[in-house]
Motif scaffolding. Structure first.
Motif, short mmCIF file in Angstrom:
data_model
loop_
_atom_site.label_atom_id
_atom_site.label_comp_id
_atom_site.label_asym_id
_atom_site.label_seq_id
_atom_site.Cartn_x
_atom_site.Cartn_y
_atom_site.Cartn_z
N ALA A 1 96.69 27.09 40.84
CA ALA A 1 96.60 25.98 40.07
C ALA A 1 97.45 26.20 38.83
CB ALA A 1 95.04 25.93 39.76
N THR B 1 97.31 20.90 58.81
CA THR B 1 96.68 19.65 58.26
C THR B 1 96.89 19.74 56.77
OG1 THR B 1 94.65 20.46 58.59
CG2 THR B 1 95.13 19.20 60.52
N THR B 2 96.38 18.53 56.22
CA THR B 2 96.19 18.57 54.93
C THR B 2 95.04 19.45 54.43
OG1 THR B 2 94.99 16.33 54.80
CG2 THR B 2 97.39 16.35 54.33
N ASP B 3 94.01 19.29 55.26
CA ASP B 3 92.80 20.07 54.98
C ASP B 3 93.09 21.55 55.00
OD1 ASP B 3 91.24 17.54 55.25
OD2 ASP B 3 91.02 18.10 57.46
N ARG C 1 95.82 12.91 57.30
CA ARG C 1 95.59 14.32 57.65
C ARG C 1 96.88 15.04 57.93
NH1 ARG C 1 91.88 15.73 61.37
NH2 ARG C 1 92.11 17.70 60.78
N CYS D 1 96.05 22.91 54.10
CA CYS D 1 96.90 23.04 52.92
C CYS D 1 95.88 23.36 51.51
CB CYS D 1 97.82 21.87 52.85
SG CYS D 1 98.97 22.14 51.50
N GLN D 2 95.02 22.36 51.69
CA GLN D 2 93.94 22.35 50.47
C GLN D 2 93.18 23.51 50.49
OE1 GLN D 2 94.83 20.03 48.27
NE2 GLN D 2 92.68 20.15 47.70
N GLN D 3 92.82 24.13 51.80
CA GLN D 3 92.13 25.33 51.66
C GLN D 3 93.05 26.54 51.09
OE1 GLN D 3 90.39 25.84 55.53
NE2 GLN D 3 89.68 28.20 55.05
N MET E 1 95.42 26.01 48.89
CA MET E 1 95.69 25.97 47.86
C MET E 1 94.45 26.25 46.76
SD MET E 1 98.79 24.75 47.62
CE MET E 1 99.08 23.94 45.82
N GLN E 2 93.36 26.35 47.48
CA GLN E 2 92.07 26.64 46.56
C GLN E 2 91.87 28.20 46.74
OE1 GLN E 2 89.41 23.97 48.19
NE2 GLN E 2 90.13 22.09 46.82
N SER E 3 92.52 28.89 47.78
CA SER E 3 92.36 30.27 47.91
C SER E 3 92.57 31.01 46.87
CB SER E 3 93.09 30.69 49.54
OG SER E 3 94.44 30.76 48.96
#
Length: 111
Positions: A53, A38-40, A13, A42-44, A46-48
């Motif tokens: 993508a 955190t990577t969480d 993480r 970052c993922q949030q 990236m999906q925003s």
């Protein structure tokens, strides 16, 4: 996440550097205060935005044997990503963590 909250079990993480710094803080060694995105989080981010993508797909399709093409694609993606505003709880958490540090000094390490 506060830097001192990280431990070796959190490497997936927060990364190895932050986890080891957290262990040093827990051992009482002098480590400057800080925080970890955190990577969480970052993922949030990236999906925003669905454009992210698509932009990353440009890099994936780029010929990895062509350094000039990779540099051009990476620069385009960097410019596009830097224009996206981080919103919501990720932005709030980063803003709260950026409260001025004693002495005003900061260091940034990015993976």
């Amino acid at each position: 996440m506060p830097l001192g909250a990280g431990r070796l079990k959190d490497v997936p993480r927060i990364g190895g550097k932050a986890a080891h710094l957290g262990e040093l803080i827990a051992a009482g060694l002098p480590v400057p205060s800080g925080f970890v995105v955190t990577t969480d989080a970052c993922q949030q981010f990236m999906q925003s935005d669905p454009r992210i993508a698509r932009w990353l797909g440009v890099l994936e399709r780029c010929d990895h044997r062509d350094p000039a093409a990779l540099r051009a694609a990476a620069e385009e993606v960097r410019q596009q990503l830097s224009a996206i505003v981080v919103l919501g709880e990720v932005a709030d958490a980063i803003a709260a963590a950026l409260v001025p540090a004693p002495g005003g000094a900061r260091a940034v390490r990015s993976s």
